[in-house]
Write an enzyme that holds these catalytic residues in place. Sequence first.
Site, PDB file in Angstrom:
ATOM      1  N   GLY A   1      55.301  25.597  43.983  1.00  0.00           N
ATOM      2  CA  GLY A   1      56.058  26.631  44.686  1.00  0.00           C
ATOM      3  C   GLY A   1      55.600  26.878  46.108  1.00  0.00           C
TER       4      GLY A   1
ATOM      5  N   ILE B   1      53.975  22.980  50.953  1.00  0.00           N
ATOM      6  CA  ILE B   1      53.882  21.529  50.803  1.00  0.00           C
ATOM      7  C   ILE B   1      54.370  21.097  49.427  1.00  0.00           C
ATOM      8  CG2 ILE B   1      52.318  19.544  50.760  1.00  0.00           C
ATOM      9  CD1 ILE B   1      52.715  20.638  53.521  1.00  0.00           C
TER      10      ILE B   1
ATOM     11  N   SER C   1      52.253  31.117  40.601  1.00  0.00           N
ATOM     12  CA  SER C   1      53.136  32.224  40.971  1.00  0.00           C
ATOM     13  C   SER C   1      54.458  32.129  40.199  1.00  0.00           C
ATOM     14  CB  SER C   1      53.419  32.199  42.472  1.00  0.00           C
ATOM     15  OG  SER C   1      54.513  33.026  42.806  1.00  0.00           O
TER      16      SER C   1
ATOM     17  N   ALA D   1      48.727  19.689  45.046  1.00  0.00           N
ATOM     18  CA  ALA D   1      48.922  20.481  46.272  1.00  0.00           C
ATOM     19  C   ALA D   1      48.404  21.903  46.124  1.00  0.00           C
ATOM     20  CB  ALA D   1      50.404  20.510  46.649  1.00  0.00           C
TER      21      ALA D   1
ATOM     22  N   LYS E   1      44.592  27.832  51.304  1.00  0.00           N
ATOM     23  CA  LYS E   1      44.508  27.132  52.588  1.00  0.00           C
ATOM     24  C   LYS E   1      44.306  28.065  53.786  1.00  0.00           C
ATOM     25  CE  LYS E   1      47.741  23.611  50.865  1.00  0.00           C
ATOM     26  NZ  LYS E   1      48.294  24.319  49.704  1.00  0.00           N
TER      27      LYS E   1
ATOM     28  N   ILE F   1      46.315  16.447  48.201  1.00  0.00           N
ATOM     29  CA  ILE F   1      46.734  16.855  49.549  1.00  0.00           C
ATOM     30  C   ILE F   1      45.555  17.580  50.176  1.00  0.00           C
ATOM     31  CG2 ILE F   1      48.174  18.451  50.853  1.00  0.00           C
ATOM     32  CD1 ILE F   1      49.413  16.453  47.853  1.00  0.00           C
TER      33      ILE F   1
ATOM     34  N   LYS G   1      40.914  20.234  58.273  1.00  0.00           N
ATOM     35  CA  LYS G   1      39.810  21.198  58.321  1.00  0.00           C
ATOM     36  C   LYS G   1      38.634  20.781  57.437  1.00  0.00           C
ATOM     37  CE  LYS G   1      42.825  25.040  59.532  1.00  0.00           C
ATOM     38  NZ  LYS G   1      43.996  24.191  59.820  1.00  0.00           N
TER      39      LYS G   1
ATOM     40  N   LYS H   1      37.510  21.943  50.619  1.00  0.00           N
ATOM     41  CA  LYS H   1      38.416  20.792  50.552  1.00  0.00           C
ATOM     42  C   LYS H   1      37.639  19.480  50.681  1.00  0.00           C
ATOM     43  CE  LYS H   1      42.393  20.877  50.300  1.00  0.00           C
ATOM     44  NZ  LYS H   1      43.255  20.840  49.097  1.00  0.00           N
TER      45      LYS H   1
ATOM     46  N   LEU I   1      54.702  22.673  60.357  1.00  0.00           N
ATOM     47  CA  LEU I   1      55.563  23.708  60.916  1.00  0.00           C
ATOM     48  C   LEU I   1      56.307  24.432  59.807  1.00  0.00           C
ATOM     49  CD1 LEU I   1      57.049  21.582  63.817  1.00  0.00           C
ATOM     50  CD2 LEU I   1      55.379  23.411  64.045  1.00  0.00           C
TER      51      LEU I   1
END
Length: 623
Positions: free
Chosen positions: A268, A271, A293, A345, A349, A387, A391, A403, A435
């Site tokens: 959900g 990504i 979620s 995923a 983050k 994924i 960073k 990560k 984006l």
Amino acid sequence: MILVSFVASFYAAYWTRVGNIKPLDDVVAKYVLIGTLVVTILAFSKLGLYRAILRYLTFHALAVVSIGTVISAASVSVLAFYFDASIPRSIPIIYGAFLCLLSGGSRLIVRVLVAQAGSKDKKNVLIYGAGAAGRQLALALRSSETHKVIGFLDQDETLDNTIIMGLKVKGIDRAAALVDRHGVEQILLAIPSASRARRKEILDALVNLPAEVLTVPDMKDIVDGKAKIDELKDVAIEDLLGRDSVAPQQALMEANIKDKVVLVTGAGGSIGSELCRQIIQSKPSALVLFELSEFGLYQIERELSLMACKADLDVKIIPLLGSVQKINRLSTVMKSFNVQTVYHAAAYKHVPLVEYNVVEGVRNNVFGTYYTAKAAIEAGVESFVLISTDKAVRPTNVMGTTKRVAELGLQALAEQENAKTKGTRFCMVRFGNVLGSSGSVIPLFKKQIAGGGPVTVTHPDIIRYFMTIPEAAQLVIQAGAMGKGGDVFVLDMGEPVKITDLAENLIQLSGLEVKSEHNPYGDIAIEFSGLRPGEKLFEELLIGDNVEKTAHERIMTAHETYLPHDEYKNLIEQLDAACHNFEHDKIRQLLLDAPTGFNPTDGIGDLVWQQLNAECEEEKEEI
């Protein structure tokens, strides 16, 4: 109107030919005059001239006038011959010309006057692009109640100073002068087929003008009927980046998906949901959506079900609630549905939030990944793709470090699985910001601009890599198909973008000016709030220089250091105990000692730990 035009045209024609109008006093000539008037009125009525609204008068109305005048002139000839009137043979031709000019010209004059009177409250706009899309847009805006097109802008030198649809075409170098002279409020980009690189060149030339820049929808959406040419929208932020996406290689897109059972954790999220949209188009036999979620799971399941229905896709969509921190749930799910490919995923983050919630960040990002990978091995999953993020490279914050620890876990497991005949293939894909993701700065900037500012940027020199979510998802899928075991793939993110420049461009594209020391009377100021906890000025994608090209031009592979499985297992066992006991000093030390390159810029930021420490200090002071 027609009566006046008719009489004036008839007498003017007679006077032009004969030099006087006395012969028209003849009774026979009057019969011709009356008969022609009746025929003319009937002809114009049948042709629909009197039903045409002057404000929306088009060339069709002028064609009607022309046909009507031909009929009227012919009736003069026929009636003059029938009544044997003393009317010269050239009179009908001259009369027809006068009638056409008076009837058509008067209507055009009124139309122009009405248009001018109604355009006082309209926005003056320029259209960039005098091609097919630009002409369609100009035609659509002719009847607009809100916009008045001043002219076209185009870089095609062959069109410079030409007139199209009654509008002048000027080069882009004349844009500033036209904006000032006509008070242009908006510039409309009618170049739906142009590449993003081309759009960026145009935007760079227009961004400093005191006019809002809007664009028409993509040509594909227009052709598919999803949008209209005059549905103007804000300039897409990807156009400012000037980065053109590369068409995906279909063989790579389908390798791990077609006719397979695919599971996406964090389905959900930004990504995860885009991965699901891309995956379903490659026709898996089933798509398992694993999401913590409830609302996020509901949304993506509903969207995918509608997509499958519209495209007539025979894909079983399985929405499952669950946490990646529950290995039993993961293992049971993967075994029950015979999952063959996993895209992991699910992760926390947001850098500051993980700094404030260290234990949960470690639990979700490190243990969640490790448990999902272990469950995949237990269930015999063929391919597992993590994924990751830029960073994770030389991290200065807990999120990036977790990560990188997650990557180390997959690398350690991959070493074991590669020794098996049919072991699970692990790989990880690193990329920068996308984006429109949750927490992205772009929606925040737009909201601040709409509210009158100021726009907040953390630091004047901060830079970031950007990529669109669809492109990132496509590249993740393709990279996963190339994995052999333990691979670290790095996506080509293009050139980094300075966030301050991005904020300035968004302000200027809104037709506003940046308020600064050099321009104190500007509209919106940019304020610098300072780097947030754990935030870096710039991000990297590689730890070392050991990078190689792959079969895809936008995907590279890196060779990074890793821990053997026994050492990694020892690390996470200690992390597990430290997290259970909320020993934040120990957690930090373990992250520092691991081969992650962790170099924190701030102290421990966990809010619970800080509160407990503050209470302890108060108790000591009281004693």
